[in-house]
Design an enzyme around this catalytic site. Sequence first.
Site, PDB file in Angstrom:
ATOM      1  N   ASP A  49       0.842  -1.189   0.000  1.00 25.35           N
ATOM      2  CA  ASP A  49       0.000   0.000   0.000  1.00 25.35           C
ATOM      3  C   ASP A  49       0.883   1.247   0.000  1.00 25.35           C
ATOM      4  O   ASP A  49       1.609   1.492   0.961  1.00 25.35           O
ATOM      5  CB  ASP A  49      -0.886  -0.009   1.256  1.00 25.35           C
ATOM      6  CG  ASP A  49      -1.806   1.185   1.275  1.00 25.35           C
ATOM      7  OD1 ASP A  49      -2.745   1.191   0.457  1.00 25.35           O
ATOM      8  OD2 ASP A  49      -1.579   2.122   2.058  1.00 25.35           O
ATOM      9  N   TYR A  54       3.156   9.622   0.433  1.00 23.17           N
ATOM     10  CA  TYR A  54       4.076   8.912   1.342  1.00 23.17           C
ATOM     11  C   TYR A  54       5.517   8.895   0.798  1.00 23.17           C
ATOM     12  O   TYR A  54       6.430   8.441   1.486  1.00 23.17           O
ATOM     13  CB  TYR A  54       3.678   7.437   1.538  1.00 23.17           C
ATOM     14  CG  TYR A  54       2.291   7.135   1.996  1.00 23.17           C
ATOM     15  CD1 TYR A  54       1.522   8.071   2.674  1.00 23.17           C
ATOM     16  CD2 TYR A  54       1.737   5.872   1.767  1.00 23.17           C
ATOM     17  CE1 TYR A  54       0.232   7.761   3.085  1.00 23.17           C
ATOM     18  CE2 TYR A  54       0.452   5.558   2.184  1.00 23.17           C
ATOM     19  CZ  TYR A  54      -0.289   6.506   2.833  1.00 23.17           C
ATOM     20  OH  TYR A  54      -1.552   6.190   3.238  1.00 23.17           O
ATOM     21  N   LYS A  84      -2.512   6.081  -4.241  1.00 24.75           N
ATOM     22  CA  LYS A  84      -3.656   6.961  -3.945  1.00 24.75           C
ATOM     23  C   LYS A  84      -3.476   8.337  -4.565  1.00 24.75           C
ATOM     24  O   LYS A  84      -2.354   8.853  -4.616  1.00 24.75           O
ATOM     25  CB  LYS A  84      -3.828   7.099  -2.424  1.00 24.75           C
ATOM     26  CG  LYS A  84      -3.811   5.771  -1.703  1.00 24.75           C
ATOM     27  CD  LYS A  84      -4.194   5.865  -0.247  1.00 24.75           C
ATOM     28  CE  LYS A  84      -3.886   4.559   0.455  1.00 24.75           C
ATOM     29  NZ  LYS A  84      -2.494   4.420   0.907  1.00 24.75           N
ATOM     30  N   HIS A 117      -7.548   9.485  -2.054  1.00 20.99           N
ATOM     31  CA  HIS A 117      -6.935   9.355  -0.716  1.00 20.99           C
ATOM     32  C   HIS A 117      -7.827   9.897   0.398  1.00 20.99           C
ATOM     33  O   HIS A 117      -7.855   9.360   1.498  1.00 20.99           O
ATOM     34  CB  HIS A 117      -5.586  10.090  -0.704  1.00 20.99           C
ATOM     35  CG  HIS A 117      -4.642   9.574   0.324  1.00 20.99           C
ATOM     36  ND1 HIS A 117      -3.292   9.537   0.166  1.00 20.99           N
ATOM     37  CD2 HIS A 117      -4.862   9.041   1.553  1.00 20.99           C
ATOM     38  CE1 HIS A 117      -2.721   9.017   1.234  1.00 20.99           C
ATOM     39  NE2 HIS A 117      -3.657   8.714   2.094  1.00 20.99           N
ATOM     40  N   PHE A 262       8.900  -1.624   9.256  1.00 22.70           N
ATOM     41  CA  PHE A 262      10.082  -1.929   8.458  1.00 22.70           C
ATOM     42  C   PHE A 262      11.066  -2.752   9.298  1.00 22.70           C
ATOM     43  O   PHE A 262      12.219  -2.917   8.947  1.00 22.70           O
ATOM     44  CB  PHE A 262      10.755  -0.643   7.947  1.00 22.70           C
ATOM     45  CG  PHE A 262       9.914   0.154   6.979  1.00 22.70           C
ATOM     46  CD1 PHE A 262       8.872  -0.430   6.268  1.00 22.70           C
ATOM     47  CD2 PHE A 262      10.170   1.496   6.756  1.00 22.70           C
ATOM     48  CE1 PHE A 262       8.092   0.297   5.374  1.00 22.70           C
ATOM     49  CE2 PHE A 262       9.401   2.229   5.863  1.00 22.70           C
ATOM     50  CZ  PHE A 262       8.363   1.634   5.172  1.00 22.70           C
ATOM     51  N   LYS A 264      12.291  -6.240  10.679  1.00 25.13           N
ATOM     52  CA  LYS A 264      12.173  -7.598  10.117  1.00 25.13           C
ATOM     53  C   LYS A 264      11.371  -8.545  11.015  1.00 25.13           C
ATOM     54  O   LYS A 264      10.537  -9.301  10.531  1.00 25.13           O
ATOM     55  CB  LYS A 264      13.570  -8.168   9.835  1.00 25.13           C
ATOM     56  CG  LYS A 264      14.242  -7.431   8.702  1.00 25.13           C
ATOM     57  CD  LYS A 264      15.570  -8.025   8.319  1.00 25.13           C
ATOM     58  CE  LYS A 264      16.100  -7.249   7.109  1.00 25.13           C
ATOM     59  NZ  LYS A 264      17.425  -7.638   6.692  1.00 25.13           N
ATOM     60  N   ARG A 266       9.102  -7.774  13.299  1.00 27.02           N
ATOM     61  CA  ARG A 266       7.684  -7.402  13.375  1.00 27.02           C
ATOM     62  C   ARG A 266       6.967  -7.691  12.054  1.00 27.02           C
ATOM     63  O   ARG A 266       5.806  -8.083  12.042  1.00 27.02           O
ATOM     64  CB  ARG A 266       7.545  -5.939  13.778  1.00 27.02           C
ATOM     65  CG  ARG A 266       8.057  -5.701  15.196  1.00 27.02           C
ATOM     66  CD  ARG A 266       7.562  -4.406  15.776  1.00 27.02           C
ATOM     67  NE  ARG A 266       8.373  -3.257  15.423  1.00 27.02           N
ATOM     68  CZ  ARG A 266       9.473  -2.873  16.071  1.00 27.02           C
ATOM     69  NH1 ARG A 266       9.912  -3.569  17.108  1.00 27.02           N
ATOM     70  NH2 ARG A 266      10.139  -1.792  15.697  1.00 27.02           N
ATOM     71  N   MET A 267       7.674  -7.523  10.942  1.00 25.98           N
ATOM     72  CA  MET A 267       7.061  -7.838   9.643  1.00 25.98           C
ATOM     73  C   MET A 267       6.684  -9.322   9.582  1.00 25.98           C
ATOM     74  O   MET A 267       5.638  -9.688   9.063  1.00 25.98           O
ATOM     75  CB  MET A 267       8.041  -7.513   8.503  1.00 25.98           C
ATOM     76  CG  MET A 267       8.136  -6.032   8.224  1.00 25.98           C
ATOM     77  SD  MET A 267       9.688  -5.587   7.415  1.00 25.98           S
ATOM     78  CE  MET A 267       9.460  -6.298   5.842  1.00 25.98           C
ATOM     79  N   GLU A 269       6.201 -11.322  12.288  1.00 23.08           N
ATOM     80  CA  GLU A 269       5.160 -11.541  13.307  1.00 23.08           C
ATOM     81  C   GLU A 269       3.772 -11.146  12.768  1.00 23.08           C
ATOM     82  O   GLU A 269       2.772 -11.814  13.045  1.00 23.08           O
ATOM     83  CB  GLU A 269       5.536 -10.646  14.497  1.00 23.08           C
ATOM     84  CG  GLU A 269       4.653 -10.752  15.690  1.00 23.08           C
ATOM     85  CD  GLU A 269       5.051  -9.710  16.748  1.00 23.08           C
ATOM     86  OE1 GLU A 269       6.255  -9.486  16.990  1.00 23.08           O
ATOM     87  OE2 GLU A 269       4.130  -9.106  17.323  1.00 23.08           O
ATOM     88  N   ASN A 270       3.732 -10.083  11.983  1.00 22.01           N
ATOM     89  CA  ASN A 270       2.445  -9.572  11.495  1.00 22.01           C
ATOM     90  C   ASN A 270       1.793 -10.485  10.448  1.00 22.01           C
ATOM     91  O   ASN A 270       0.635 -10.296  10.099  1.00 22.01           O
ATOM     92  CB  ASN A 270       2.608  -8.147  10.951  1.00 22.01           C
ATOM     93  CG  ASN A 270       2.951  -7.159  12.056  1.00 22.01           C
ATOM     94  OD1 ASN A 270       2.851  -7.494  13.236  1.00 22.01           O
ATOM     95  ND2 ASN A 270       3.373  -5.958  11.697  1.00 22.01           N
TER      96      ASN A 270
HETATM   97  P1  A2P Z   1       7.811  -0.037  13.642  1.00 21.60           P
HETATM   98  O1  A2P Z   1       7.509   0.660  12.352  1.00 21.60           O
HETATM   99  O2  A2P Z   1       8.950   0.549  14.407  1.00 21.60           O
HETATM  100  O3  A2P Z   1       7.900  -1.517  13.510  1.00 21.60           O
HETATM  101  P2  A2P Z   1       0.017   0.714  11.992  1.00 21.60           P
HETATM  102  O4  A2P Z   1       0.369  -0.597  11.405  1.00 21.60           O
HETATM  103  O5  A2P Z   1      -1.293   0.728  12.704  1.00 21.60           O
HETATM  104  O6  A2P Z   1       0.168   1.826  11.015  1.00 21.60           O
HETATM  105  O7  A2P Z   1       1.060   1.008  13.180  1.00 21.60           O
HETATM  106  C1  A2P Z   1       2.400   1.225  12.912  1.00 21.60           C
HETATM  107  C2  A2P Z   1       3.135   1.246  14.220  1.00 21.60           C
HETATM  108  O8  A2P Z   1       3.043  -0.035  14.849  1.00 21.60           O
HETATM  109  C3  A2P Z   1       4.584   1.545  14.046  1.00 21.60           C
HETATM  110  O9  A2P Z   1       4.988   2.336  15.162  1.00 21.60           O
HETATM  111  C4  A2P Z   1       5.245   0.173  14.107  1.00 21.60           C
HETATM  112  O10 A2P Z   1       6.546   0.241  14.603  1.00 21.60           O
HETATM  113  C5  A2P Z   1       4.354  -0.543  15.068  1.00 21.60           C
HETATM  114  N1  A2P Z   1       4.311  -1.997  14.815  1.00 21.60           N
HETATM  115  C6  A2P Z   1       4.130  -2.645  13.650  1.00 21.60           C
HETATM  116  N2  A2P Z   1       4.104  -3.973  13.839  1.00 21.60           N
HETATM  117  C7  A2P Z   1       4.286  -4.173  15.165  1.00 21.60           C
HETATM  118  C8  A2P Z   1       4.360  -5.322  15.980  1.00 21.60           C
HETATM  119  N3  A2P Z   1       4.248  -6.539  15.492  1.00 21.60           N
HETATM  120  N4  A2P Z   1       4.565  -5.126  17.317  1.00 21.60           N
HETATM  121  C9  A2P Z   1       4.686  -3.904  17.857  1.00 21.60           C
HETATM  122  N5  A2P Z   1       4.614  -2.772  17.130  1.00 21.60           N
HETATM  123  C10 A2P Z   1       4.411  -2.903  15.792  1.00 21.60           C
END
Ligand code: A2P
Length: 318
Positions: A49, A54, A84, A117, A262, A264, A266-267, A269-270
């Site tokens: 996205d 951005y 957008k 947008h 961004f 690695k 957390r990406m 984990e998500n």
């Molecule tokens: P970061 O970019 O330092 O990883 P949203 O997805 O609602 O736009 O929120 C983005 C925010 O959530 C950013 O501050 C990002 O931090 C943080 N974030 C993204 N994934 C995680 C995660 N798995 N755990 C904790 N914080 C996360």
Amino acid sequence: MGRIPSVVLNSGWSIPLVGMGTATYPIPTPDLVEESIIHAIELGYRHFDSASIYQSEKPLGQAISEALRRNLVSSRDELFITSKLACADSQPDLVLPALHKSLQALGLQYLDLYLIHFPGRVKCEKGLIFTKEDVLPFDMKGTWEAMEECHRLGLAKSIGVSNFTCKKMALLLAHSNISPAVNQVEMHPLWQQKKLRDFCEEKGIHVSAYSPLGGYGALWGSNLVLESEELKQIAQAKGKSVAQVCLRWVFEQGVSLLPKSFNKERMKENLEIFDWPLSEEELQKISLLPQQRLSRAETFVTPKGQYKSLEDLWDGEI
Ligand code: A2P
């Protein structure tokens, strides 16, 4: 990592239910964005996205070429790319040139999804930052007709909107030949958008969630979602992170989600949200959380303008 599930839009094209958000502020270096997107493709993300404001289109385009060069994907068609229309370009004669500019920055022949947008317009060349003095009237009908033309020309496989309320969606539908495929809105456990989701479901419009974690780190948003005590309790009991509980909850509502990270770990984990459910009791607890819109766009509210109050701007959905 298994494939990310997708759903079919009213345009006939499929959208992967998890995409990577690229909005962050301050705007990071293009190299960091490109490198993060290449890593995301390695992890299995196929939906990205972006938006002209951005400034992520160019590094996204470079990441796509690099991923193709490295055979991480065998063709561009395997990716779902959204951009957008900036509020500075939200007038009928500027839509097609703006899309061409986005395509050029991305180095692509077409977008999978092109969105208005925001239901507002600002003076030209304004990015993420503008003032109330920059706000101009927004011609929704004319702008949408130009979006429809982008679709007819094959430059956007699907078209849609972002930040539209039920009332604005109804107005748009009354004037459209092509129904929007998507409405991308703020959505997370603290802003559940039930009314809008019901409306969109009835009209066959897919909802996509931006800021599914509350958008901390963007120009809007806060840490309220990730710091919610109730969500922390659910996460702890489940052996999951708060972020995963939020994303799983959005996913279970049939909504696509666009977490931004961004980082690695957390990406990765998500993406780990597909093989475990939230229980009825957990869903019930989440449904009772106090609600609060975090992205309010107050700059669009001006005494002499189209939106005289936040109530006006969000049609009471605030
Ligand atoms: P970061 O970019 O330092 O990883 P949203 O997805 O609602 O736009 O929120 C983005 C925010 O959530 C950013 O501050 C990002 O931090 C943080 N974030 C993204 N994934 C995680 C995660 N798995 N755990 C904790 N914080 C996360």
